[in-house]
Design an enzyme around this catalytic site. Structure first.
Site, PDB file in Angstrom:
ATOM      1  CD  GLU A 147       3.458   8.615 -11.544  1.00  0.00           C
ATOM      2  OE1 GLU A 147       3.140   8.816 -10.452  1.00  0.00           O
ATOM      3  OE2 GLU A 147       2.908   8.347 -12.330  1.00  0.00           O
ATOM      4  CB  CYS A 159      17.501  12.806  36.697  1.00  0.00           C
ATOM      5  SG  CYS A 159      18.617  13.607  35.187  1.00  0.00           S
ATOM      6  CG  ASP A 164       5.912   4.646   2.618  1.00  0.00           C
ATOM      7  OD1 ASP A 164       5.247   3.663   2.653  1.00  0.00           O
ATOM      8  OD2 ASP A 164       7.331   4.257   3.367  1.00  0.00           O
ATOM      9  CB  CYS A 215      14.768  14.488  34.802  1.00  0.00           C
ATOM     10  SG  CYS A 215      16.584  15.431  35.878  1.00  0.00           S
ATOM     11  CB  CYS A 249      17.901  18.497  34.684  1.00  0.00           C
ATOM     12  SG  CYS A 249      18.692  17.071  34.065  1.00  0.00           S
ATOM     13  CE1 TYR A 307      -2.200   7.470  -6.769  1.00  0.00           C
ATOM     14  CE2 TYR A 307      -0.326   8.660  -6.062  1.00  0.00           C
ATOM     15  CZ  TYR A 307      -1.494   7.714  -5.658  1.00  0.00           C
ATOM     16  OH  TYR A 307      -2.058   6.526  -4.429  1.00  0.00           O
ATOM     17  CE  LYS A 348       6.758  -2.384  -1.897  1.00  0.00           C
ATOM     18  NZ  LYS A 348       4.889  -1.995  -1.146  1.00  0.00           N
ATOM     19  CB  CYS A 386      20.913  16.949  37.405  1.00  0.00           C
ATOM     20  SG  CYS A 386      18.344  16.287  37.371  1.00  0.00           S
ATOM     21  CE  LYS A 401       4.179   1.423  -4.310  1.00  0.00           C
ATOM     22  NZ  LYS A 401       3.793   1.988  -2.739  1.00  0.00           N
TER      23      LYS A 401
HETATM   24  S1  IVH Z   1      -0.452   5.090  -9.313  1.00  0.00           S
HETATM   25  C1  IVH Z   1      -4.016   2.314 -10.631  1.00  0.00           C
HETATM   26  N1  IVH Z   1       0.795   6.237  -8.462  1.00  0.00           N
HETATM   27  O1  IVH Z   1       0.782   2.598  -4.268  1.00  0.00           O
HETATM   28  C2  IVH Z   1      -2.270   3.748 -10.158  1.00  0.00           C
HETATM   29  N2  IVH Z   1       0.234   4.857  -6.492  1.00  0.00           N
HETATM   30  O2  IVH Z   1       0.909  -0.132  -4.838  1.00  0.00           O
HETATM   31  C3  IVH Z   1      -2.333   3.257  -8.744  1.00  0.00           C
HETATM   32  N3  IVH Z   1       1.648   5.302  -4.871  1.00  0.00           N
HETATM   33  O3  IVH Z   1      -2.476   2.103  -3.593  1.00  0.00           O
HETATM   34  C4  IVH Z   1      -1.815   4.269  -8.721  1.00  0.00           C
HETATM   35  N4  IVH Z   1       3.143   6.864  -4.859  1.00  0.00           N
HETATM   36  O4  IVH Z   1      -1.245   4.670  -3.231  1.00  0.00           O
HETATM   37  C5  IVH Z   1       0.394   5.788  -8.083  1.00  0.00           C
HETATM   38  N5  IVH Z   1       3.249   8.199  -8.087  1.00  0.00           N
HETATM   39  C6  IVH Z   1       2.442   6.569  -8.108  1.00  0.00           C
HETATM   40  C7  IVH Z   1       2.046   6.178  -6.297  1.00  0.00           C
HETATM   41  C8  IVH Z   1       1.317   5.031  -6.336  1.00  0.00           C
HETATM   42  C9  IVH Z   1       3.053   6.441  -3.951  1.00  0.00           C
HETATM   43  C10 IVH Z   1       0.748   4.024  -3.903  1.00  0.00           C
HETATM   44  C11 IVH Z   1      -0.371   3.980  -3.803  1.00  0.00           C
HETATM   45  C12 IVH Z   1      -0.898   3.189  -4.438  1.00  0.00           C
HETATM   46  C13 IVH Z   1      -0.435   1.903  -4.132  1.00  0.00           C
HETATM   47  C14 IVH Z   1      -0.291   1.140  -5.034  1.00  0.00           C
END
Ligand code: IVH
Length: 680
Positions: free
Chosen positions: A126, A420, A130, A438, A443, A238, A326, A423, A128
């Protein structure tokens, strides 16, 4: 989905059935729009259904249910969030930062399970997201509590804010809905939403958010859900939490079940047999990262089988069956060669760092925004400094910090300008604002931007009137407001560089054509602060004419869906400004006719406006509106002196009273049907 005409029942019963029907319809259309990306009806039709439900609930407050789509935005601000203890702790994940560490994770698992290194494990990969982790609790299919992760054991109750997320169902749909379903997911902002929020912040002289994650966190932790409602948060689910009546055999099985029930799941999720497929996904996502509409900071790999997950169990803070892979941060070190002052459309002057060009994840970066002078002072950024720059969801990267140890003593501080740079007008710093502005009305950047916006595709769509010509119009002094565009002659245009007869004719024709744009586009084209394309459309639908909008009170404006106090105030300020009205008048005099779409010219109701109120039993509000519009009339939401007819159903309230007070003709449903006459 069909709308039904309900007959032979009491108005109260009809209202109750219709309200339920509308709620199901709206939830259905939400799912089509947000989850399936395949809407069946237009925004305007959705809005009409929504308004119908709102009006029913106004008349019969006892019909309001907590899962009604009209209750997405609560009206009370909290003093503080209460706390929620998670039934199961919300764990975090162990990190891997490269392919080697991902393979180590796979080997660790195999060792624990007593598998051979070459035996493949089935994983789910999946993105991740942010953003921020949340837990959503659905009890008998209804969203009851939503909380932040907090310290993993106890989080904050952010139910009111989570309910504003339009892509999240307030009630699950489909088969086999469990008695209790806790799902975990990530709340985030799309890049587009993040950039819009920062543009608005900049216009308001506020300090912008540094990245989409912070913006999402700030929005989710708003004590006033009305503010959150204006920040279009999204969520992807998720992981399951505690459940009762649901039995998932695998992570894939979990995803397909919750997606069927209407919960949003990231479409990039993919099964991977064996760790190499998971490593490939990680590499692929890193490539795709730049083109995704939201920020991801890595991928997550999970063992698919829930039975194997159980066998692996968890350590104190993280499960053994998942790993967060990461991405390296998108940062680079470079030198600030100069600091420029850039003037924006609203007059805000932004300091911009000119950088020694540097590559960050495949993109050459030569500029960074410094946001404002408070930020420069806080980070003590000087010309000549060596700095760390980061691309974090913004179009323009930001300076993260100065490497002061690299200073040689020659670095020069940058101060805000007094005049400015465009202008020469005086620059002001408004109290409580971080921005320097400004105030020169003429302007050039401000005026140039407003013409560009006016002529742009979503607005008046004047084909061919691009940056080059606008530049010349300004430098030849041919326009001092957008209205002047409609008074340009062929001779005026022939003064342009590289202008021929044919081009001039095309441009004049494009300007002429734009006079017919509909009201929504015209309102958008005016460039009223905070009024985007969608809001402009809603305004056009709700008020039906420019006149009505011009006269709309603050209260009438805030009663429209998606319009909050800031937007309403901004609209009022715009129309209360004499100069603006004069520009509009001049455009109308030139033949600009911003009309509402779908009007039939020469219909029986041409020029007539109708208000429908009370519980209607012979037809729905939608059907009534269509009948009126088919005959060239308009159906509007509020009664004024200009309203021609008020059609009152059972138990009509304040609108009926107002109609009587203003002497507006009141019709019963039967009388209205008589007026419509036999259908063709
Ligand atoms: S699974 C036990 N799936 O990443 C399962 N986390 O570093 C826990 N996060 O706290 C999380 N995308 O905030 C999972 N597809 C994803 C995610 C995800 C983002 C974040 C989440 C978690 C942190 C863990």
């Amino acid at each position: 989905m069909q709308l039904s005409l309900l007959e032979n029942a009491s108005p109260r019963m009809n209202a109750e059935n219709r309200a339920e029907e509308l709620r199901i319809l709206l939830e259905h259309h939400n799912k089509r729009y947000y989850q399936l990306d395949d809407p069946e009806i237009s925004d305007a039709e959705y809005d009409a259904l929504f308004r119908e439900l709102q009006q029913l609930e106004e008349h019969y407050p006892e019909l309001v249910s907590s899962d009604s789509p009209t209750r997405r935005v609560g009206s009370t601000s909290l003093d503080k969030f209460s706390s929620v203890t998670h039934r199961l702790p919300m764990l975090s994940l162990e990190n891997a930062t490269n392919a080697g560490e991902i393979r180590d994770f796979d080997l660790r698992i195999k060792k624990y399970l007593g598998l051979l290194p070459e035996e493949p494990i089935s994983y789910v990969c999946e993105p991740k997201m942010d953003g921020l982790a949340v837990e959503l609790v659905y009890t008998d299919g209804v969203l009851t509590v939503a909380s932040t992760r907090g310290d993993g054991v106890t989080g904050e109750d952010v139910t009111g804010n989570i309910r504003t997320i339009r892509s999240l169902p307030l009630r699950l749909t489909g088969n086999g809905i469990p008695r209790l379903l806790e799902v975990r997911g990530e709340v985030f902002l799309s890049l587009e939403a993040f950039q819009q929020i920062n543009r608005d912040k900049e216009e308001n002289g506020e300090a912008p958010f540094v990245n989409p994650r912070n913006a999402a966190a700030g929005s989710l932790r708003q004590l006033d859900p009305r503010i959150t409602a204006r920040r279009p948060l999204s969520v992807y689910c998720y992981a399951p939490g505690s459940t009762d009546g649901a039995d998932f055999s695998s992570q894939q099985d979990f995803f397909s079940a919750i997606a069927d029930w209407g919960l949003p799941v990231n479409s990039l999720v993919r099964p991977a047999v064996g760790i190499e497929a998971a490593v490939a996904f990680y590499d692929e996502m890193q490539q795709q990262r730049e083109s995704l509409p939201y920020e991801i900071d890595g991928t997550v790999i999970k063992v698919d089988s829930i039975a194997i997950q159980r066998e692996l169990g968890e350590k104190s803070r993280s499960p053994r069956w998942a790993v967060a892979c990461k991405f390296p941060p998108r940062q680079a070190v470079t030198v600030v060669e100069d600091i420029l002052h850039s003037v924006g459309r609203t007059g805000v002057i932004t300091p911009v760092a000119l950088l020694k060009p540097v590559e960050i994840s495949g993109v050459t970066v030569a500029r960074a925004t410094l946001h404002n002078w408070d930020e420069i002072a806080l980070k003590d950024i000087r010309i000549g400094d060596t700095v760390v720059v980061e691309r974090a969801g913004d179009v323009i990267p930001a300076v993260v910090k100065v490497l002061t140890e690299k200073r040689c003593g020659e670095e020069k501080p940058s101060l805000p300008p007094e005049l400015c740079p465009q202008c020469g007008s005086a620059v002001v710093r408004i109290a409580d604002e971080v921005a320097v502005r400004c105030m020169g009305l003429a302007c050039p950047p401000q005026f140039r931007e407003s013409i560009m916006h006016f002529a742009s595709r979503g607005a008046m769509d004047i084909e061919g009137l691009g940056e080059k010509f606008i530049e010349q119009l300004l430098s030849l002094g041919l326009v001092s407001s957008v209205a002047d565009l409609y008074y340009l002659s062929r001779d005026d245009l022939m003064k342009f560089e590289r202008m021929g007869d044919k081009l001039a004719s095309n441009l004049l024709a494009a300007i002429e054509n734009s006079k017919q744009r509909d009201l929504g586009r015209f309102i958008f084209a005016l460039g009223i602060r905070h009024v985007g394309e969608r809001t402009a459309k809603s305004l056009a639908q709700a008020f039906g004419s420019l006149d009505n909008l011009e006269r709309a009170t603050f209260e009438e404006l805030v009663s429209i869906r998606d319009i909050g106090a800031t937007v309403a105030q901004s609209i009022r300020t715009f129309f209360d400004t004499k100069g603006n009205i004069a520009v509009i008048r001049r455009m109308l005099e030139a033949g600009v006719t911003p009309a509402v779409e779908m009007k039939k010219v020469g219909g029986r109701f041409t020029g007539k406006s109708f208000v429908f109120t009370g519980a209607l039993s012979r037809f729905t509000r939608d059907e009534a509106r269509i009948l009126v519009e088919n005959e060239g009339g308009t159906a509007v939401g509020s009664v004024s002196k200009k309203t021609d007819y008020v059609v009152a159903g059972e138990e009509a309230g304040s609108k009926l009273a107002k109609a009587r007070e203003l002497g507006v003709t009141v019709l019963s449903e039967d009388e209205f049907l008589e007026l419509v006459g036999p259908m063709e």
